[in-house]
Design an enzyme around this catalytic site. Sequence first.
Site, PDB file in Angstrom:
ATOM      1  N   LYS A  13       0.860  -1.149   0.405  1.00 55.78           N
ATOM      2  CA  LYS A  13       0.044   0.007   0.115  1.00 55.78           C
ATOM      3  C   LYS A  13       1.093   0.988   0.156  1.00 55.78           C
ATOM      4  O   LYS A  13       0.496   2.289  -0.524  1.00 55.78           O
ATOM      5  CB  LYS A  13      -1.143   0.012   1.250  1.00 55.78           C
ATOM      6  CG  LYS A  13      -1.802  -0.714   0.928  1.00 55.78           C
ATOM      7  CD  LYS A  13      -3.095  -0.022   2.473  1.00 55.78           C
ATOM      8  CE  LYS A  13      -2.648   0.115   3.618  1.00 55.78           C
ATOM      9  NZ  LYS A  13      -2.069  -1.388   4.264  1.00 55.78           N
ATOM     10  N   ARG A  88      -9.780   2.585   8.824  1.00 56.98           N
ATOM     11  CA  ARG A  88      -9.244   0.953   8.862  1.00 56.98           C
ATOM     12  C   ARG A  88     -10.334   0.529   9.919  1.00 56.98           C
ATOM     13  O   ARG A  88      -9.904  -0.792  10.407  1.00 56.98           O
ATOM     14  CB  ARG A  88      -8.423   0.857   9.907  1.00 56.98           C
ATOM     15  CG  ARG A  88      -7.608   0.419   8.649  1.00 56.98           C
ATOM     16  CD  ARG A  88      -5.923   0.911   9.415  1.00 56.98           C
ATOM     17  NE  ARG A  88      -4.543  -0.497   9.508  1.00 56.98           N
ATOM     18  CZ  ARG A  88      -3.326   0.219   8.855  1.00 56.98           C
ATOM     19  NH1 ARG A  88      -3.659   1.336   8.768  1.00 56.98           N
ATOM     20  NH2 ARG A  88      -2.483  -0.527   8.735  1.00 56.98           N
ATOM     21  N   ARG A 127      10.234  -6.498   4.894  1.00 58.00           N
ATOM     22  CA  ARG A 127      10.880  -5.777   4.932  1.00 58.00           C
ATOM     23  C   ARG A 127      11.254  -4.568   6.746  1.00 58.00           C
ATOM     24  O   ARG A 127      11.989  -3.921   7.005  1.00 58.00           O
ATOM     25  CB  ARG A 127       8.851  -4.956   4.834  1.00 58.00           C
ATOM     26  CG  ARG A 127       9.447  -3.315   5.428  1.00 58.00           C
ATOM     27  CD  ARG A 127       7.659  -2.442   5.235  1.00 58.00           C
ATOM     28  NE  ARG A 127       6.512  -2.815   5.755  1.00 58.00           N
ATOM     29  CZ  ARG A 127       5.341  -2.940   6.004  1.00 58.00           C
ATOM     30  NH1 ARG A 127       4.809  -1.625   5.545  1.00 58.00           N
ATOM     31  NH2 ARG A 127       4.069  -3.011   6.391  1.00 58.00           N
ATOM     32  N   ARG A 133      11.473  -2.765  11.287  1.00 60.22           N
ATOM     33  CA  ARG A 133      10.236  -2.099  12.427  1.00 60.22           C
ATOM     34  C   ARG A 133      10.173  -2.496  13.287  1.00 60.22           C
ATOM     35  O   ARG A 133      10.182  -3.926  13.432  1.00 60.22           O
ATOM     36  CB  ARG A 133       8.944  -2.127  11.433  1.00 60.22           C
ATOM     37  CG  ARG A 133       9.183  -0.972  10.153  1.00 60.22           C
ATOM     38  CD  ARG A 133       8.365  -1.242   9.384  1.00 60.22           C
ATOM     39  NE  ARG A 133       6.982  -1.157   9.699  1.00 60.22           N
ATOM     40  CZ  ARG A 133       6.217  -1.086   9.413  1.00 60.22           C
ATOM     41  NH1 ARG A 133       6.184  -0.103   7.657  1.00 60.22           N
ATOM     42  NH2 ARG A 133       4.885  -1.133   9.826  1.00 60.22           N
ATOM     43  N   ARG A 144      -1.114  -8.364  13.538  1.00 62.67           N
ATOM     44  CA  ARG A 144      -1.668  -7.517  12.928  1.00 62.67           C
ATOM     45  C   ARG A 144      -2.315  -7.996  10.753  1.00 62.67           C
ATOM     46  O   ARG A 144      -3.759  -7.536  10.786  1.00 62.67           O
ATOM     47  CB  ARG A 144      -0.851  -6.694  11.822  1.00 62.67           C
ATOM     48  CG  ARG A 144       0.585  -5.931  12.698  1.00 62.67           C
ATOM     49  CD  ARG A 144       1.058  -5.222  12.578  1.00 62.67           C
ATOM     50  NE  ARG A 144       0.229  -3.991  11.532  1.00 62.67           N
ATOM     51  CZ  ARG A 144       1.495  -3.558  10.353  1.00 62.67           C
ATOM     52  NH1 ARG A 144       2.477  -4.673   9.882  1.00 62.67           N
ATOM     53  NH2 ARG A 144       1.689  -2.444   9.783  1.00 62.67           N
TER      54      ARG A 144
HETATM   55  P1  AMP Z   1       0.851   1.112   8.498  1.00 66.11           P
HETATM   56  O1  AMP Z   1       1.795   1.834   8.532  1.00 66.11           O
HETATM   57  O2  AMP Z   1      -0.227   1.765   7.892  1.00 66.11           O
HETATM   58  O3  AMP Z   1       0.333  -0.220   8.317  1.00 66.11           O
HETATM   59  O4  AMP Z   1       0.552   1.707   9.933  1.00 66.11           O
HETATM   60  C1  AMP Z   1       1.317   0.790  10.985  1.00 66.11           C
HETATM   61  C2  AMP Z   1       0.246   1.364  12.116  1.00 66.11           C
HETATM   62  O5  AMP Z   1       0.168   2.604  12.600  1.00 66.11           O
HETATM   63  C3  AMP Z   1      -1.032   0.221  12.965  1.00 66.11           C
HETATM   64  O6  AMP Z   1      -1.003  -1.145  12.664  1.00 66.11           O
HETATM   65  C4  AMP Z   1      -1.588   0.643  13.796  1.00 66.11           C
HETATM   66  O7  AMP Z   1      -0.963   0.075  14.900  1.00 66.11           O
HETATM   67  C5  AMP Z   1      -1.091   2.073  13.332  1.00 66.11           C
HETATM   68  N1  AMP Z   1      -2.415   2.870  12.211  1.00 66.11           N
HETATM   69  C6  AMP Z   1      -2.143   3.579  10.937  1.00 66.11           C
HETATM   70  N2  AMP Z   1      -3.547   3.853  10.922  1.00 66.11           N
HETATM   71  C7  AMP Z   1      -4.332   3.223  11.475  1.00 66.11           C
HETATM   72  C8  AMP Z   1      -5.625   3.482  11.585  1.00 66.11           C
HETATM   73  N3  AMP Z   1      -6.133   4.168  10.357  1.00 66.11           N
HETATM   74  N4  AMP Z   1      -6.674   3.198  12.862  1.00 66.11           N
HETATM   75  C9  AMP Z   1      -5.774   2.694  14.047  1.00 66.11           C
HETATM   76  N5  AMP Z   1      -4.027   2.616  14.335  1.00 66.11           N
HETATM   77  C10 AMP Z   1      -3.796   3.075  12.972  1.00 66.11           C
END
Ligand code: AMP
Length: 194
Positions: A13, A88, A127, A133, A144
């Site tokens: 994404k 989400r 990654r 990370r 996740r």
């Molecule tokens: P991502 O890089 O989009 O996978 O986001 C990394 C982490 O940020 C996720 O695993 C969540 O802990 C938090 N996060 C990102 N976007 C959201 C969202 N829309 N709602 C809640 N937590 C989020």
Amino acid sequence: MRIILMGPPGAGKGTQAKVIAERLSVPAVSTGDIFRANVSAETELGLEAKRYMDAGDYVPDEVTNAMVRDRIAEDDAAQGFLLDGYPRTVAQVAELDAMLADAGQSLDAVVVLTVDKEEVVQRLLKRAQDEGRSDDTEDVMRHRQDVYTEQTAPLIEVYDERGLLVEVDGMGAVDDVTARVFDALEKTNGAPAS
Ligand code: AMP
């Protein structure tokens, strides 16, 4: 254009969001990136978000919604934006609806990247190795995926019912996936898919 990009963790994404947004001349708004920037800067928001991120859980809706409301109200998002990783949860969908209604705006499309589960796991492992990370240990990675299945996958049906859903095969080379996304978006031509 106002677009949402969805897909399970590791579907590519973030990479696609940046390329697509650049071609559409709109900002890519990644909630994950904003949280990570806050974690790095050790802000109050970052300290709160980190606990959830490290566990592979979602940051509470109130925190996330307020952050997105502020971000999409900025000048550069006036003509459109691409949301990467938001909404989400069903509650976030409702909140985004309210934000857009307040601004007299609407969504044009919700692009979902579909991927093979095994490839997703391989991408995530790579990654985690490349970026170190802290939210990407193997247990957390599995968690996740489960959280996505439980809380985010139901959004696909919500947007499908609204005629906004555009499903794209997210497997393969980055350029190929980008081309598929634009093909699919052209076919919808801003009109409801299906
Ligand atoms: P991502 O890089 O989009 O996978 O986001 C990394 C982490 O940020 C996720 O695993 C969540 O802990 C938090 N996060 C990102 N976007 C959201 C969202 N829309 N709602 C809640 N937590 C989020």
